[in-house]
Write an enzyme that holds these catalytic residues in place. Sequence first.
Site, PDB file in Angstrom:
ATOM      1  N   ASP A   1     -17.573 -20.540 -16.357  1.00  0.00           N
ATOM      2  CA  ASP A   1     -17.153 -19.396 -16.672  1.00  0.00           C
ATOM      3  C   ASP A   1     -18.398 -18.537 -17.029  1.00  0.00           C
ATOM      4  OD1 ASP A   1     -15.138 -17.380 -17.163  1.00  0.00           O
ATOM      5  OD2 ASP A   1     -15.413 -17.793 -19.390  1.00  0.00           O
TER       6      ASP A   1
ATOM      7  N   HIS B   1     -10.147 -14.865  -7.746  1.00  0.00           N
ATOM      8  CA  HIS B   1     -10.575 -14.393  -9.052  1.00  0.00           C
ATOM      9  C   HIS B   1     -11.897 -13.686  -9.042  1.00  0.00           C
ATOM     10  CE1 HIS B   1     -11.060 -13.684 -13.156  1.00  0.00           C
ATOM     11  NE2 HIS B   1     -11.880 -14.723 -13.350  1.00  0.00           N
TER      12      HIS B   1
END
Length: 503
Positions: free
Chosen positions: A190, A355
Amino acid sequence: MTRDVHAEPVLATTRIQGDILPGLLKKNELLLFFRIDSAADFLPFLKGLPITSMETVLDQRAEVADRRTRGVTALIPAPGLNVAFTFTGLTKLGVAGLSGAPGLAEFEAGMAARQAVLDDPDPTHWRSVGPERHADGVFVLAGASRAEIDDTIALHLAPAGANGWTVVREEAGVVRPDPVHGHEHFGYADGVSQPGVRGTTPDGSILTPSVDADDRPEQGALGQDLLWPGEFVLGYPGQDPQLGETDPDFARPGPLSVPPVPFMDQGSFLVFRRLAQKVPEFDASVKALAKQTTGADAVSAELLGAQLVGRWKSGAALELSPVKDDLSLAEGTPRENDFEFGDDREGARCPWAAHVRKAYPRDDVRHTTTPSELEVAHAEAFTQTHRMMRRGIAYGPELSHAEALSGHTTQQRGLLFLCYVSSIAEQFEFVQQAWVDAQDFPQVGSGADPIIGQPHPGTLPFLGAAPFSEDPTNKPQLDVAHFVTMEGGDYFFAPALDAIQSL
């Protein structure tokens, strides 16, 4: 073209809060959301706090880097304390001119009032801050351990009642352990694609040096575009969305990011959202969806998960390695961001709705897969005006084997999403509404972002990829269930240190 560092602004490192541009050092983080009960008591307390500046964070990071070169791996004490306020909090503190000021409509309304725009769940059901737990501000506390954070609280924040404030909500985050350090709970790296920032410190140091200054002066690390600091801090030049036609390297500054009121100079808006994740349900769904893919482009569960995210769990970009993970491209390697989507206009390698492609479309051009060079330049320049400086951290325990075996979530976990922007509307809200939730972005039929798309009843349409044949007619149309739920949040403003003293 070479990078003209002397044309870049000198950043006010002693004025800007440390979490905004360099980011507080942290393995643990605690967000203390608070209500101001007595401004008369709170103001002198606030002015006496040792708010961590950008200069302090840069010094801490330099010390860490120096120790690493000498082979010293022990953590250094680096407690961090920042603060930000909602519109009501700034009003209680007497900041003048806020109501009706240009660019503050979303900030004044608050996140709950923007539910329809963001497609968020009903705010009355939020677990975290929101209408039921309204906050006037938040203390952002960071450290190597929770003990270090608690020590900061004991030394500087306690007792709350005597200083005119009350805690209304706590959110505790922790960086996940090695080898998934920095990964979110679904397991994917992330915060890999953070933008670089143009500018120097007062002593002449470059904030984001160019690793390939000769061939890629417009980038920091490979694939990391350098942005003007006004995208994240008010009072500096930002990006120019028109630069694509005349200056494809974005080397010229755009318009000044003008503070809506003088108090906001050198400050930044902070967006907070608590995103709950159902990990075992996500894992089970990915395996089931993989079985729905057939023919030449049938994929494993591991590959389908990577297609939903746009990266393998290692952080390697699907665009660079579309059929198998490649640790030479993983998070922390020189090429982790060294890609665009121009060689994959049809989304055969990385799905259009993956995403990472939704949240940062790079050189994708809306509603065309055969753009001209000028259209690509315009699109990329436009994209760079919607970037965010993300500071998220995982919360909750690691997935237990009992949960994994049962396929059901029994313990709360997810991501505390935080980002800093100079415009809530043009950065955070635009990305969420016009890219993430838009089923026709970047191309008609893409589907919604399967990770943070909010919320749609039932399932989300998702057009997959065709990585083996690279035949766009082979892409599967999948229906993806929803495994990330927004559970609360709000808009805050992190003032400059001298602005705090001026109250």
